[in-house]
Design an enzyme around this catalytic site. Sequence first.
Site, PDB file in Angstrom:
ATOM      1  N   HIS A 107      -7.556   9.438  -2.309  1.00  0.00           N
ATOM      2  CA  HIS A 107      -6.915   9.436  -0.992  1.00  0.00           C
ATOM      3  C   HIS A 107      -7.752  10.137   0.085  1.00  0.00           C
ATOM      4  CE1 HIS A 107      -2.644   9.256   0.916  1.00  0.00           C
ATOM      5  NE2 HIS A 107      -3.564   9.045   1.828  1.00  0.00           N
ATOM      6  N   TYR A 133       2.899   9.824  -0.793  1.00  0.00           N
ATOM      7  CA  TYR A 133       4.008   9.314   0.023  1.00  0.00           C
ATOM      8  C   TYR A 133       5.363   9.529  -0.655  1.00  0.00           C
ATOM      9  CZ  TYR A 133       0.261   6.576   2.349  1.00  0.00           C
ATOM     10  OH  TYR A 133      -0.889   6.162   2.982  1.00  0.00           O
ATOM     11  N   ASP A 186       0.841  -1.197   0.000  1.00  0.00           N
ATOM     12  CA  ASP A 186       0.000   0.000   0.000  1.00  0.00           C
ATOM     13  C   ASP A 186       0.875   1.245   0.000  1.00  0.00           C
ATOM     14  OD1 ASP A 186      -2.977   1.055   0.809  1.00  0.00           O
ATOM     15  OD2 ASP A 186      -1.427   2.273   1.737  1.00  0.00           O
ATOM     16  N   LYS A 198      -2.804   5.649  -4.338  1.00  0.00           N
ATOM     17  CA  LYS A 198      -3.924   6.579  -4.103  1.00  0.00           C
ATOM     18  C   LYS A 198      -3.669   7.896  -4.803  1.00  0.00           C
ATOM     19  CE  LYS A 198      -3.751   4.631   0.537  1.00  0.00           C
ATOM     20  NZ  LYS A 198      -2.320   4.529   0.846  1.00  0.00           N
TER      21      LYS A 198
HETATM   22  P1  NDP Z   1       0.643   1.722  11.929  1.00  0.00           P
HETATM   23  O1  NDP Z   1      -0.543   1.743  12.819  1.00  0.00           O
HETATM   24  O2  NDP Z   1       0.852   0.577  11.013  1.00  0.00           O
HETATM   25  O3  NDP Z   1       1.892   1.898  12.890  1.00  0.00           O
HETATM   26  C1  NDP Z   1       3.196   1.994  12.445  1.00  0.00           C
HETATM   27  C2  NDP Z   1       4.096   2.223  13.665  1.00  0.00           C
HETATM   28  O4  NDP Z   1       4.087   1.087  14.525  1.00  0.00           O
HETATM   29  C3  NDP Z   1       5.517   2.481  13.283  1.00  0.00           C
HETATM   30  O5  NDP Z   1       6.025   3.465  14.179  1.00  0.00           O
HETATM   31  C4  NDP Z   1       6.205   1.138  13.549  1.00  0.00           C
HETATM   32  O6  NDP Z   1       7.550   1.349  13.917  1.00  0.00           O
HETATM   33  C5  NDP Z   1       5.409   0.587  14.692  1.00  0.00           C
HETATM   34  N1  NDP Z   1       5.332  -0.872  14.672  1.00  0.00           N
HETATM   35  C6  NDP Z   1       4.998  -1.644  13.612  1.00  0.00           C
HETATM   36  N2  NDP Z   1       4.943  -2.944  13.958  1.00  0.00           N
HETATM   37  C7  NDP Z   1       5.256  -3.002  15.263  1.00  0.00           C
HETATM   38  C8  NDP Z   1       5.369  -4.076  16.188  1.00  0.00           C
HETATM   39  N3  NDP Z   1       5.125  -5.328  15.828  1.00  0.00           N
HETATM   40  N4  NDP Z   1       5.742  -3.770  17.469  1.00  0.00           N
HETATM   41  C9  NDP Z   1       5.987  -2.500  17.841  1.00  0.00           C
HETATM   42  N5  NDP Z   1       5.908  -1.440  17.003  1.00  0.00           N
HETATM   43  C10 NDP Z   1       5.536  -1.690  15.727  1.00  0.00           C
HETATM   44  O7  NDP Z   1       0.638   3.114  11.120  1.00  0.00           O
HETATM   45  P2  NDP Z   1       0.545   3.596   9.620  1.00  0.00           P
HETATM   46  O8  NDP Z   1      -0.001   4.960   9.681  1.00  0.00           O
HETATM   47  O9  NDP Z   1       1.831   3.423   8.935  1.00  0.00           O
HETATM   48  O10 NDP Z   1      -0.575   2.681   8.957  1.00  0.00           O
HETATM   49  C11 NDP Z   1      -0.306   1.557   8.136  1.00  0.00           C
HETATM   50  C12 NDP Z   1      -0.459   1.887   6.662  1.00  0.00           C
HETATM   51  O11 NDP Z   1      -1.756   2.405   6.388  1.00  0.00           O
HETATM   52  C13 NDP Z   1       0.469   3.005   6.162  1.00  0.00           C
HETATM   53  O12 NDP Z   1       1.795   2.611   6.041  1.00  0.00           O
HETATM   54  C14 NDP Z   1      -0.199   3.393   4.871  1.00  0.00           C
HETATM   55  O13 NDP Z   1       0.106   2.459   3.867  1.00  0.00           O
HETATM   56  C15 NDP Z   1      -1.670   3.329   5.289  1.00  0.00           C
HETATM   57  N6  NDP Z   1      -2.182   4.653   5.730  1.00  0.00           N
HETATM   58  C16 NDP Z   1      -3.165   5.255   4.948  1.00  0.00           C
HETATM   59  C17 NDP Z   1      -3.702   6.468   5.312  1.00  0.00           C
HETATM   60  C18 NDP Z   1      -4.752   7.077   4.455  1.00  0.00           C
HETATM   61  O14 NDP Z   1      -5.039   8.281   4.624  1.00  0.00           O
HETATM   62  N7  NDP Z   1      -5.362   6.348   3.561  1.00  0.00           N
HETATM   63  C19 NDP Z   1      -3.261   7.188   6.525  1.00  0.00           C
HETATM   64  C20 NDP Z   1      -2.236   6.475   7.280  1.00  0.00           C
HETATM   65  C21 NDP Z   1      -1.751   5.258   6.879  1.00  0.00           C
HETATM   66  P3  NDP Z   1       8.775   0.661  13.092  1.00  0.00           P
HETATM   67  O15 NDP Z   1       8.582   1.053  11.654  1.00  0.00           O
HETATM   68  O16 NDP Z   1       9.990   1.281  13.707  1.00  0.00           O
HETATM   69  O17 NDP Z   1       8.642  -0.809  13.329  1.00  0.00           O
END
Ligand code: NDP
Length: 279
Positions: free
Chosen positions: A106, A48, A43, A73
Amino acid sequence: MDYVLLNNNEIMPKLGYGVFKTPLDETKRVVNYAIEIGYRSFDTAQAYGNEEGVGEAIKESHIKRENFFITTKISIKNSGYEKAKISIGESLSKLKTDYIDLLLVHQPFGDYYGSYRAMEDAVREGKVKSIGVSNFSPDRFIDIQNFCNIKPTINQIETHVFQQQVVAIKYLKKYNCQIESWGPFAEGRNDFFNNNVLKKIGEKHGKTTAQVALRFLIQNDVIVIPKSVNKNRMEENFNVFDFKLDSEDIEDIRLLDKGKSLFYDHSDPSVVEYFIDSM
Ligand code: NDP
């Protein structure tokens, strides 16, 4: 891996990998890891700035294109029929592919009806398989769903244990539209990874807080696309198909729902600034 059948008969993996905030120069490397681990759904978004990294990793994997599911998106900045049409061509080229599996509007801002018509044309031209929306509140969703030709397959919205989207799930079901979660860990907000309820359930199943949180959404028929740039955590997030939450676990997690966003408090000045900058 589990899959869902979208309303246009396309199949989408229930678990994918998100690259929001992953810098372009890191994206190819982390998507490579993700492919090695077994992720096949990715995704990204025009906004991005890292579509190229996703496209390069997929291309260089030498795994057949049809084994992947790529989502991107259309950004607010490309809203409107003409601009959206051009941007779809740019996304295809950055992603190094002749088709996008899932293309979303988006945000429901700008001339998103124009963008949607460009996406419908892209489906007819074979450039896109499925189309949908993201961040659409019920009123916006119901409106576009009634005034479009190709119905949205997906609404990607903030969904996690603290914002379970009970109402959205009900109305999307009525329109045969699949819910997809963004922010399945709420990006760590509300001390997510130390939550005692999730921790306790995790201990019972020999799983982590993150795995319990993902499993809860998957069992609730919500598509998840967790993001991590850490290889161990990427593996952890992928290994959620070898256990099942029972009804007691589900009941306890249901009680964590606050029923509102942890991100978009419209009275928060930083949120207002974010919208101003997006336009
Ligand atoms: P998430 O809820 O997936 O959280 C990501 C965070 O959690 C990062 O800081 C990561 O740190 C940490 N993390 C991940 N796995 C673990 C774990 N197993 N244990 C502890 N910490 C963990 O946030 P996102 O906002 O990135 O959401 C996921 C995806 O959704 C995005 O990447 C994007 O593709 C999509 N998205 C879409 C949006 C929209 O408007 N349509 C808005 C926001 C997101 P680290 O990387 O250091 O592991």
